[in-house]
Design a protein around this motif. Structure first.
Motif, PDB file in Angstrom:
ATOM      1  N   SER A  83     -32.765  -9.355 -31.805  1.00  0.00           N
ATOM      2  CA  SER A  83     -33.907  -8.803 -32.531  1.00  0.00           C
ATOM      3  C   SER A  83     -33.580  -8.579 -34.004  1.00  0.00           C
ATOM      4  O   SER A  83     -34.444  -8.722 -34.870  1.00  0.00           O
ATOM      5  N   ILE A  84     -32.324  -8.222 -34.288  1.00  0.00           N
ATOM      6  CA  ILE A  84     -31.917  -8.093 -35.698  1.00  0.00           C
ATOM      7  C   ILE A  84     -31.987  -9.450 -36.389  1.00  0.00           C
ATOM      8  O   ILE A  84     -32.462  -9.564 -37.523  1.00  0.00           O
ATOM      9  N   VAL A  85     -31.532 -10.485 -35.708  1.00  0.00           N
ATOM     10  CA  VAL A  85     -31.618 -11.849 -36.252  1.00  0.00           C
ATOM     11  C   VAL A  85     -33.066 -12.185 -36.585  1.00  0.00           C
ATOM     12  O   VAL A  85     -33.376 -12.700 -37.671  1.00  0.00           O
ATOM     13  N   THR A  86     -33.968 -11.886 -35.662  1.00  0.00           N
ATOM     14  CA  THR A  86     -35.382 -12.198 -35.861  1.00  0.00           C
ATOM     15  C   THR A  86     -35.954 -11.449 -37.051  1.00  0.00           C
ATOM     16  O   THR A  86     -36.589 -12.051 -37.939  1.00  0.00           O
ATOM     17  N   LEU A  87     -35.777 -10.132 -37.088  1.00  0.00           N
ATOM     18  CA  LEU A  87     -36.372  -9.326 -38.156  1.00  0.00           C
ATOM     19  C   LEU A  87     -35.768  -9.661 -39.517  1.00  0.00           C
ATOM     20  O   LEU A  87     -36.500  -9.782 -40.512  1.00  0.00           O
ATOM     21  N   ALA A  88     -34.457  -9.835 -39.575  1.00  0.00           N
ATOM     22  CA  ALA A  88     -33.809 -10.180 -40.847  1.00  0.00           C
ATOM     23  C   ALA A  88     -34.310 -11.526 -41.362  1.00  0.00           C
ATOM     24  O   ALA A  88     -34.557 -11.689 -42.575  1.00  0.00           O
ATOM     25  N   GLY A  89     -34.485 -12.480 -40.455  1.00  0.00           N
ATOM     26  CA  GLY A  89     -34.988 -13.790 -40.857  1.00  0.00           C
ATOM     27  C   GLY A  89     -36.417 -13.723 -41.373  1.00  0.00           C
ATOM     28  O   GLY A  89     -36.770 -14.385 -42.357  1.00  0.00           O
ATOM     29  N   ILE A  90     -37.238 -12.915 -40.741  1.00  0.00           N
ATOM     30  CA  ILE A  90     -38.634 -12.758 -41.171  1.00  0.00           C
ATOM     31  C   ILE A  90     -38.709 -12.101 -42.546  1.00  0.00           C
ATOM     32  O   ILE A  90     -39.457 -12.542 -43.434  1.00  0.00           O
ATOM     33  N   VAL A  91     -37.945 -11.036 -42.731  1.00  0.00           N
ATOM     34  CA  VAL A  91     -37.931 -10.350 -44.026  1.00  0.00           C
ATOM     35  C   VAL A  91     -37.429 -11.282 -45.121  1.00  0.00           C
ATOM     36  O   VAL A  91     -37.976 -11.320 -46.233  1.00  0.00           O
ATOM     37  N   ALA A  92     -36.402 -12.053 -44.832  1.00  0.00           N
ATOM     38  CA  ALA A  92     -35.882 -13.010 -45.808  1.00  0.00           C
ATOM     39  C   ALA A  92     -36.938 -14.045 -46.171  1.00  0.00           C
ATOM     40  O   ALA A  92     -37.080 -14.414 -47.352  1.00  0.00           O
ATOM     41  N   ALA A  93     -37.687 -14.507 -45.170  1.00  0.00           N
ATOM     42  CA  ALA A  93     -38.747 -15.490 -45.426  1.00  0.00           C
ATOM     43  C   ALA A  93     -39.843 -14.905 -46.316  1.00  0.00           C
ATOM     44  O   ALA A  93     -40.435 -15.607 -47.142  1.00  0.00           O
ATOM     45  N   MET A  94     -40.111 -13.612 -46.180  1.00  0.00           N
ATOM     46  CA  MET A  94     -41.128 -12.953 -46.996  1.00  0.00           C
ATOM     47  C   MET A  94     -40.659 -12.738 -48.435  1.00  0.00           C
ATOM     48  O   MET A  94     -41.460 -12.738 -49.367  1.00  0.00           O
ATOM     49  N   SER A 228     -21.562  -5.311 -37.203  1.00  0.00           N
ATOM     50  CA  SER A 228     -22.328  -6.165 -36.295  1.00  0.00           C
ATOM     51  C   SER A 228     -23.715  -6.441 -36.863  1.00  0.00           C
ATOM     52  O   SER A 228     -24.173  -7.592 -36.900  1.00  0.00           O
ATOM     53  N   GLY A 229     -24.389  -5.395 -37.322  1.00  0.00           N
ATOM     54  CA  GLY A 229     -25.729  -5.570 -37.869  1.00  0.00           C
ATOM     55  C   GLY A 229     -25.752  -6.459 -39.099  1.00  0.00           C
ATOM     56  O   GLY A 229     -26.640  -7.301 -39.261  1.00  0.00           O
ATOM     57  N   THR A 230     -24.762  -6.297 -39.965  1.00  0.00           N
ATOM     58  CA  THR A 230     -24.694  -7.108 -41.184  1.00  0.00           C
ATOM     59  C   THR A 230     -24.529  -8.587 -40.859  1.00  0.00           C
ATOM     60  O   THR A 230     -25.184  -9.455 -41.462  1.00  0.00           O
ATOM     61  N   LEU A 231     -23.657  -8.892 -39.911  1.00  0.00           N
ATOM     62  CA  LEU A 231     -23.461 -10.286 -39.503  1.00  0.00           C
ATOM     63  C   LEU A 231     -24.725 -10.865 -38.873  1.00  0.00           C
ATOM     64  O   LEU A 231     -25.070 -12.034 -39.101  1.00  0.00           O
ATOM     65  N   CYS A 232     -25.429 -10.052 -38.077  1.00  0.00           N
ATOM     66  CA  CYS A 232     -26.683 -10.521 -37.483  1.00  0.00           C
ATOM     67  C   CYS A 232     -27.740 -10.757 -38.559  1.00  0.00           C
ATOM     68  O   CYS A 232     -28.548 -11.678 -38.455  1.00  0.00           O
ATOM     69  N   GLY A 233     -27.728  -9.898 -39.594  1.00  0.00           N
ATOM     70  CA  GLY A 233     -28.636 -10.113 -40.712  1.00  0.00           C
ATOM     71  C   GLY A 233     -28.364 -11.434 -41.398  1.00  0.00           C
ATOM     72  O   GLY A 233     -29.290 -12.195 -41.719  1.00  0.00           O
ATOM     73  N   LEU A 234     -27.083 -11.731 -41.625  1.00  0.00           N
ATOM     74  CA  LEU A 234     -26.712 -13.022 -42.219  1.00  0.00           C
ATOM     75  C   LEU A 234     -27.133 -14.165 -41.315  1.00  0.00           C
ATOM     76  O   LEU A 234     -27.653 -15.196 -41.787  1.00  0.00           O
ATOM     77  N   ALA A 235     -26.926 -14.009 -40.015  1.00  0.00           N
ATOM     78  CA  ALA A 235     -27.325 -15.051 -39.056  1.00  0.00           C
ATOM     79  C   ALA A 235     -28.826 -15.295 -39.122  1.00  0.00           C
ATOM     80  O   ALA A 235     -29.280 -16.447 -39.061  1.00  0.00           O
ATOM     81  N   GLY A 236     -29.608 -14.220 -39.240  1.00  0.00           N
ATOM     82  CA  GLY A 236     -31.059 -14.365 -39.332  1.00  0.00           C
ATOM     83  C   GLY A 236     -31.481 -15.137 -40.566  1.00  0.00           C
ATOM     84  O   GLY A 236     -32.367 -16.004 -40.513  1.00  0.00           O
ATOM     85  N   VAL A 237     -30.835 -14.839 -41.689  1.00  0.00           N
ATOM     86  CA  VAL A 237     -31.147 -15.558 -42.934  1.00  0.00           C
ATOM     87  C   VAL A 237     -30.771 -17.031 -42.807  1.00  0.00           C
ATOM     88  O   VAL A 237     -31.531 -17.925 -43.219  1.00  0.00           O
ATOM     89  N   MET A 238     -29.597 -17.297 -42.237  1.00  0.00           N
ATOM     90  CA  MET A 238     -29.152 -18.684 -42.077  1.00  0.00           C
ATOM     91  C   MET A 238     -30.086 -19.464 -41.154  1.00  0.00           C
ATOM     92  O   MET A 238     -30.399 -20.635 -41.414  1.00  0.00           O
ATOM     93  N   LEU A 239     -30.549 -18.820 -40.097  1.00  0.00           N
ATOM     94  CA  LEU A 239     -31.451 -19.494 -39.171  1.00  0.00           C
ATOM     95  C   LEU A 239     -32.790 -19.781 -39.830  1.00  0.00           C
ATOM     96  O   LEU A 239     -33.351 -20.883 -39.666  1.00  0.00           O
ATOM     97  N   THR A 240     -33.296 -18.826 -40.589  1.00  0.00           N
ATOM     98  CA  THR A 240     -34.555 -19.034 -41.314  1.00  0.00           C
ATOM     99  C   THR A 240     -34.415 -20.171 -42.314  1.00  0.00           C
ATOM    100  O   THR A 240     -35.303 -21.022 -42.440  1.00  0.00           O
ATOM    101  N   ALA A 241     -33.293 -20.187 -43.040  1.00  0.00           N
ATOM    102  CA  ALA A 241     -33.063 -21.259 -44.005  1.00  0.00           C
ATOM    103  C   ALA A 241     -32.917 -22.607 -43.306  1.00  0.00           C
ATOM    104  O   ALA A 241     -33.408 -23.633 -43.790  1.00  0.00           O
ATOM    105  N   GLN A 242     -32.258 -22.610 -42.162  1.00  0.00           N
ATOM    106  CA  GLN A 242     -32.009 -23.855 -41.434  1.00  0.00           C
ATOM    107  C   GLN A 242     -33.308 -24.501 -40.969  1.00  0.00           C
ATOM    108  O   GLN A 242     -33.471 -25.722 -41.066  1.00  0.00           O
ATOM    109  N   VAL A 243     -34.236 -23.696 -40.440  1.00  0.00           N
ATOM    110  CA  VAL A 243     -35.478 -24.249 -39.889  1.00  0.00           C
ATOM    111  C   VAL A 243     -36.620 -24.247 -40.894  1.00  0.00           C
ATOM    112  O   VAL A 243     -37.656 -24.874 -40.669  1.00  0.00           O
ATOM    113  N   GLY A 244     -36.474 -23.536 -42.009  1.00  0.00           N
ATOM    114  CA  GLY A 244     -37.500 -23.532 -43.043  1.00  0.00           C
ATOM    115  C   GLY A 244     -38.650 -22.584 -42.800  1.00  0.00           C
ATOM    116  O   GLY A 244     -39.721 -22.736 -43.390  1.00  0.00           O
TER     117      GLY A 244
END
Length: 328
Positions: A83-94, A228-244
């Motif tokens: 869920s941290i991955v998801t939320l971090a990726g969404i916020v990064a996309a915004m 742990s949370g910081t790494l998941c945040g980075l993972a979320g950003v990387m996933l968002t960047a990877q899929v666009g």
């Protein structure tokens, strides 16, 4: 008798070494068997291009599994990683269009850091088991992600971060693989060469003993969740960047796969044993298995069954039963 004893000594030493390192060797054996099997079934599997595909597919999972490892090392567990991955990726996309890619990365990691700190503080402040704290946070973050997005993906126009993550600037290796490898190297260094790492192992090995030895247990528990949370945040950003795009289901499959990779690599759920270096092997097992079944054309439903069976067998082979007094 002396000659016999001298001859037997090296054999005993080798036997002892094998027993001590069996947990680490099992994943390597599984990896070797999987590679050999899939390479025979389809020669494309053993090509450089497919190796890079495996790396791209597993990079985000590696970041998430490394995050979970730091918490499991202290004998706790973080069920909110997906869920941290998801939320971090969404916020990064915004954020990426109005503020730029660097700010998006920092904000995404900041989201993860904040959630991790909150998890840790609730854990030590209210003395609620980590399982329950993070299970509740899983639901909270998932709900927030769906409230923000309305259940749809968030698109952005600035693709500079996407280009940077997916580009290959060193020997044809995609940058996202290099980022994940660097994170693994840094965390392995932290685990074995820093006070933080030594204290995390000490807490996992015996919290009361660590406290009596002067380890500030509560502080380092919070630090483990923050990391742990910081790494998941980075993972979320990387996933968002990877899929666009930032999607409300981005981290849906991360939790179970990451825990499976952690345990499969040889990190005990009870804490104190294993570490990031072993998690790398667990992630490779899952990534090679998934990619290999795709390459040889196994349908998705069968893949789920095979993957589950292999995970059960691998975990049963690698788990350190001496760490558990009772199997519950």
């Amino acid at each position: 008798m002396t000659a016999i004893a001298a001859k037997a000594a090296p054999e005993a030493a080798r036997s002892s070494w094998l027993r001590q390192n069996a947990v680490a060797l099992y994943p390597l054996v599984v990896i070797a068997v999987l590679i050999a099997f899939f390479a025979v079934q389809n020669p494309y599997f053993a090509t450089f291009d497919n190796a890079m595909n495996i790396g791209r597919q597993s990079s985000v999972l590696l970041l998430v599994a490394l995050a979970g490892t730091m918490v499991i090392m202290i004998g706790s567990i973080d069920l909110s990683v997906g869920s941290i991955v998801t939320l971090a990726g969404i916020v990064a996309a915004m954020v990426i269009d109005p503020a730029g890619p660097l700010v998006a990365v920092l904000v995404g990691m900041g989201v993860g850091l904040s959630v991790g700190a909150f998890n840790g503080l609730i854990l030590i402040g209210l003395k609620v088991p980590s399982f329950l704290v993070t299970l509740g946070m899983l639901s909270v973050l998932s709900g927030i992600a769906n409230m923000i997005t309305g259940g749809t993906s968030i698109m952005f126009m600035d693709f500079s971060l996407t280009s940077s993550v997916n580009a290959a600037m060193l020997f044809g290796v995609p940058n996202i693989i290099l980022i994940a490898a660097l994170a693994a190297a840094v965390l392995t260094f932290v685990a074995f060469k820093t006070t933080l790492g030594r204290y995390l192992y000490a807490i996992g090995g015996g919290e009361l003993v660590a406290a009596n030895a002067g380890v500030p247990v509560l502080r380092y528990k919070v630090l483990a969740f923050m990391l742990s949370g910081t790494l998941c945040g980075l993972a979320g950003v990387m996933l968002t960047a990877q899929v666009g795009a930032g999607t409300p289901t981005a981290g849906a499959n991360m939790l179970l796969d990451s825990i499976a990779a952690i345990v499969m690599g040889g990190t005990a759920l009870s804490g104190g044993i294993g570490g990031p270096h072993r998690t790398i092997l667990g992630v490779l097992v899952i990534a090679i298995l998934s990619n290999g079944m795709d390459v040889i054309g196994v349908n998705s439903f069968t893949q789920e069954v095979v993957k589950g069976v292999v995970i059960i067998l691998a975990v049963a082979s690698t788990i350190d039963r001496k760490k558990y007094q009772f199997i519950k």
